[in-house]
Design a protein around this motif. Structure first.
Motif, PDB file in Angstrom:
ATOM      1  N   GLN A 394      22.942 -24.427 -58.742  1.00  0.00           N
ATOM      2  CA  GLN A 394      24.338 -23.996 -58.715  1.00  0.00           C
ATOM      3  C   GLN A 394      24.533 -22.859 -57.704  1.00  0.00           C
ATOM      4  OE1 GLN A 394      26.568 -25.647 -60.557  1.00  0.00           O
ATOM      5  NE2 GLN A 394      28.233 -24.522 -59.593  1.00  0.00           N
ATOM      6  N   ILE A 395      23.579 -21.944 -57.685  1.00  0.00           N
ATOM      7  CA  ILE A 395      23.673 -20.817 -56.736  1.00  0.00           C
ATOM      8  C   ILE A 395      23.617 -21.329 -55.295  1.00  0.00           C
ATOM      9  CG2 ILE A 395      22.429 -18.788 -55.852  1.00  0.00           C
ATOM     10  CD1 ILE A 395      21.537 -18.265 -58.762  1.00  0.00           C
ATOM     11  N   LEU A 396      22.746 -22.316 -55.038  1.00  0.00           N
ATOM     12  CA  LEU A 396      22.545 -22.799 -53.665  1.00  0.00           C
ATOM     13  C   LEU A 396      23.599 -23.807 -53.218  1.00  0.00           C
ATOM     14  CD1 LEU A 396      18.676 -23.320 -53.650  1.00  0.00           C
ATOM     15  CD2 LEU A 396      19.965 -21.539 -52.462  1.00  0.00           C
ATOM     16  N   HIS A 397      24.343 -24.370 -54.165  1.00  0.00           N
ATOM     17  CA  HIS A 397      25.269 -25.450 -53.823  1.00  0.00           C
ATOM     18  C   HIS A 397      26.299 -25.028 -52.771  1.00  0.00           C
ATOM     19  CE1 HIS A 397      27.821 -28.954 -54.207  1.00  0.00           C
ATOM     20  NE2 HIS A 397      28.861 -28.146 -54.425  1.00  0.00           N
ATOM     21  N   GLN A 398      27.012 -23.940 -53.003  1.00  0.00           N
ATOM     22  CA  GLN A 398      28.085 -23.556 -52.096  1.00  0.00           C
ATOM     23  C   GLN A 398      27.568 -23.156 -50.700  1.00  0.00           C
ATOM     24  OE1 GLN A 398      31.200 -24.196 -52.872  1.00  0.00           O
ATOM     25  NE2 GLN A 398      31.742 -23.665 -50.774  1.00  0.00           N
ATOM     26  N   PRO A 399      26.510 -22.316 -50.591  1.00  0.00           N
ATOM     27  CA  PRO A 399      25.987 -22.020 -49.246  1.00  0.00           C
ATOM     28  C   PRO A 399      25.532 -23.271 -48.495  1.00  0.00           C
ATOM     29  CG  PRO A 399      25.068 -20.494 -50.852  1.00  0.00           C
ATOM     30  CD  PRO A 399      25.812 -21.533 -51.624  1.00  0.00           C
ATOM     31  N   THR A 400      24.928 -24.228 -49.241  1.00  0.00           N
ATOM     32  CA  THR A 400      24.450 -25.465 -48.599  1.00  0.00           C
ATOM     33  C   THR A 400      25.624 -26.277 -48.073  1.00  0.00           C
ATOM     34  OG1 THR A 400      22.524 -25.542 -50.053  1.00  0.00           O
ATOM     35  CG2 THR A 400      23.147 -27.594 -48.951  1.00  0.00           C
ATOM     36  N   VAL A 401      26.649 -26.448 -48.902  1.00  0.00           N
ATOM     37  CA  VAL A 401      27.832 -27.211 -48.495  1.00  0.00           C
ATOM     38  C   VAL A 401      28.509 -26.545 -47.304  1.00  0.00           C
ATOM     39  CG1 VAL A 401      30.159 -27.905 -49.213  1.00  0.00           C
ATOM     40  CG2 VAL A 401      28.216 -28.253 -50.753  1.00  0.00           C
ATOM     41  N   GLN A 402      28.632 -25.221 -47.371  1.00  0.00           N
ATOM     42  CA  GLN A 402      29.312 -24.489 -46.297  1.00  0.00           C
ATOM     43  C   GLN A 402      28.575 -24.613 -44.972  1.00  0.00           C
ATOM     44  OE1 GLN A 402      32.321 -22.901 -46.467  1.00  0.00           O
ATOM     45  NE2 GLN A 402      32.093 -22.717 -44.247  1.00  0.00           N
ATOM     46  N   LEU A 403      27.254 -24.458 -44.989  1.00  0.00           N
ATOM     47  CA  LEU A 403      26.475 -24.571 -43.751  1.00  0.00           C
ATOM     48  C   LEU A 403      26.582 -25.973 -43.163  1.00  0.00           C
ATOM     49  CD1 LEU A 403      23.157 -22.628 -44.522  1.00  0.00           C
ATOM     50  CD2 LEU A 403      24.940 -21.970 -42.908  1.00  0.00           C
ATOM     51  N   LYS A 404      26.464 -26.993 -44.007  1.00  0.00           N
ATOM     52  CA  LYS A 404      26.516 -28.367 -43.513  1.00  0.00           C
ATOM     53  C   LYS A 404      27.898 -28.743 -42.990  1.00  0.00           C
ATOM     54  CE  LYS A 404      22.706 -30.300 -46.226  1.00  0.00           C
ATOM     55  NZ  LYS A 404      22.313 -31.282 -47.274  1.00  0.00           N
TER      56      LYS A 404
END
Length: 447
Positions: A394-404
């Protein structure tokens, strides 16, 4: 932080009188690359030096400092003594560098549109930089994409079927000055690639005119004659290079194309030879860079002299046909740019997400170990494992989506570097890119 730049000069920005003073001979290329490698802010470099351009493609840690250092590199080359008046005047940054290189490799930026020789020159520049270890993962990948772009343009568009070159343009210029060439006596001085193409084109037409090929190295002429040449009876390779003035004086047309660093046809000696053998009208076309014919030769009566800049007149012809070729070729260029953007993004996104996940996973495991002795933890280990992993995801979801989702490379770079700073990750290096390139080459070698 790494920045992609190109610095130098080309036929768009400088006449041949200036370009020839920046030319880096093939014999000096390794030394020049080593000099670039020693510059403090230059981390990667490829040097492309042809008759139309001398350009340094580089990855620099600071743009302004990098440009100053490359400018200093040019000032320190042997042929440039008055650097206050002569400086590189062509500079591009970031994605403009990629577009420019792709257009160069495709022949879209050549003086003679679509000329084929530039592909070999780009490949040689890339290979020389790899051998000198000055081309790192960024320039290595960029040049591989450029070469692929050039191949596609020539195989998928009309550009490849035009079969134009500097040599063919030189002969077209000659025809515009003296008419049909097949019955004229022609002297070709030099036996390099462009000179050989000139000879092959001249011999491809039936006629009575002699083609006199002169070179310093007789062995090279002997190798060339072994090719399956048409109308071989018209070719003469027996004239010594030392007799070039006599050969030029007797010729109707003289083509000069050597790699000599200075003039090999001088005004006074040519004039003396013409006095001895008769003052027939002679057209001399010098496609060498640096120029191999003394510019003062044009002052000799009944002698017309042209250099490679004169080929620009040939380029302006058949405008509609050229524009039809360009449309498809430019589309391929921008497909290449998209591929480079995708590769650049993968070098930021993949490693950053992987290392961020590794960092947070290490924190999770550390706390799992600390709580493993608690009774509540010991009685429900699988449940705690599941919950803790869910929290990490859950913590990594938003940074991952944003970077991609970020398409702008500069914004993506800032985001990746911000994450690395906030989570104390190592600075982004070229390690992943280098490994990727090695894997690609390994697979290519096995196939």
């Amino acid at each position: 932080m790494s920045h992609l730049v190109v610095c130098g000069l080309n036929y768009h920005s400088s006449p041949i009188a200036i370009r020839e003073r920046f030319t880096i001979p093939q014999s000096c290329l390794k030394h020049a690359l080593e000099a670039l490698k020693r510059l403090p802010h230059v981390t990667e470099a490829v040097l492309l030096s042809t008759c139309n351009r001398t350009e340094v493609y580089a990855v620099v840690s600071d743009v302004q400092a990098g440009w100053r250092e490359i400018d200093f590199f040019f000032s320190s080359t042997q042929q440039i003594g008055d650097h206050g008046a002569l400086k590189p005047n062509f500079k591009l940054l970031r994605e403009d560098v990629a577009v420019h290189l792709f257009r160069v490799a495709a022949g879209l930026d050549s003086m003679v549109l679509g000329e084929a020789q530039i592909m070999a020159q780009v490949k040689e520049a890339h290979q020389a930089a790899l051998e000198a270890k000055t081309a790192g993962p960024i320039l290595d990948h960029l040049f591989m994409l450029a070469l692929n772009c050039g191949k596609r343009v020539r195989s998928e568009t009309e550009m490849g079927r035009r079969a134009v070159s500097v040599s063919s343009a030189a002969l077209e210029l000659a025809r515009s000055q003296v008419g049909a060439l097949n019955n004229l006596n022609v002297a070709v001085v030099g036996a390099g690639r462009m000179a050989q193409i000139c000879v092959k084109l001249l011999l491809s037409e039936d006629g009575t005119g002699k083609v006199n090929l002169l070179n310093r190295t007789p062995e090279r002429l002997a190798e060339f004659v072994k090719n399956n040449l048409p109308n071989l009876q018209r070719l003469n390779t027996e004239t010594s290079f030392d007799d070039r003035y006599e050969a030029a004086a007797k010729a109707d047309l003289v083509i000069v194309s050597t790699s000599a660093p200075k003039t090999i046809l001088d005004m006074e000696e040519l004039n003396a030879a013409r006095q001895k053998h008769g003052k027939k009208p002679t057209c001399i076309i010098d496609i060498s860079v640096p120029r191999n014919v003394d510019p003062a030769v044009q002052e000799i009566e009944d002698v017309s002299l042209f250099n490679s800049d004169a080929l620009a007149n040939i380029v302006t012809r058949n405008l509609e046909e050229r524009e039809a070729c360009i449309a498809g070729a430019e589309a391929i260029v921008f497909e290449g740019l998209d591929a480079f953007h995708g590769w650049q993004r993968s070098q930021l996104v993949g490693p950053t997400i992987a290392e961020l996940r590794e960092k947070i996973e290490s924190i999770r495991l550390e706390h799992m170990v600390k709580t493993s002795s608690h009774k509540t933890s010991a009685s429900h280990p699988e449940e705690i494992e599941h919950i803790s992993r869910a929290i990490v995801n859950q913590i990594l979801h938003q940074p991952t989506v944003q970077l991609k989702a970020t398409t702008d490379y500069e914004i993506l770079r800032q985001q990746a570097e911000a994450l690395r700073t906030l989570f104390s990750l190592d600075p982004l290096s070229c390690t992943h890119a280098a490994r990727s390139q090695r894997r690609k080459r390994s697979h290519a070698g096995e196939s």
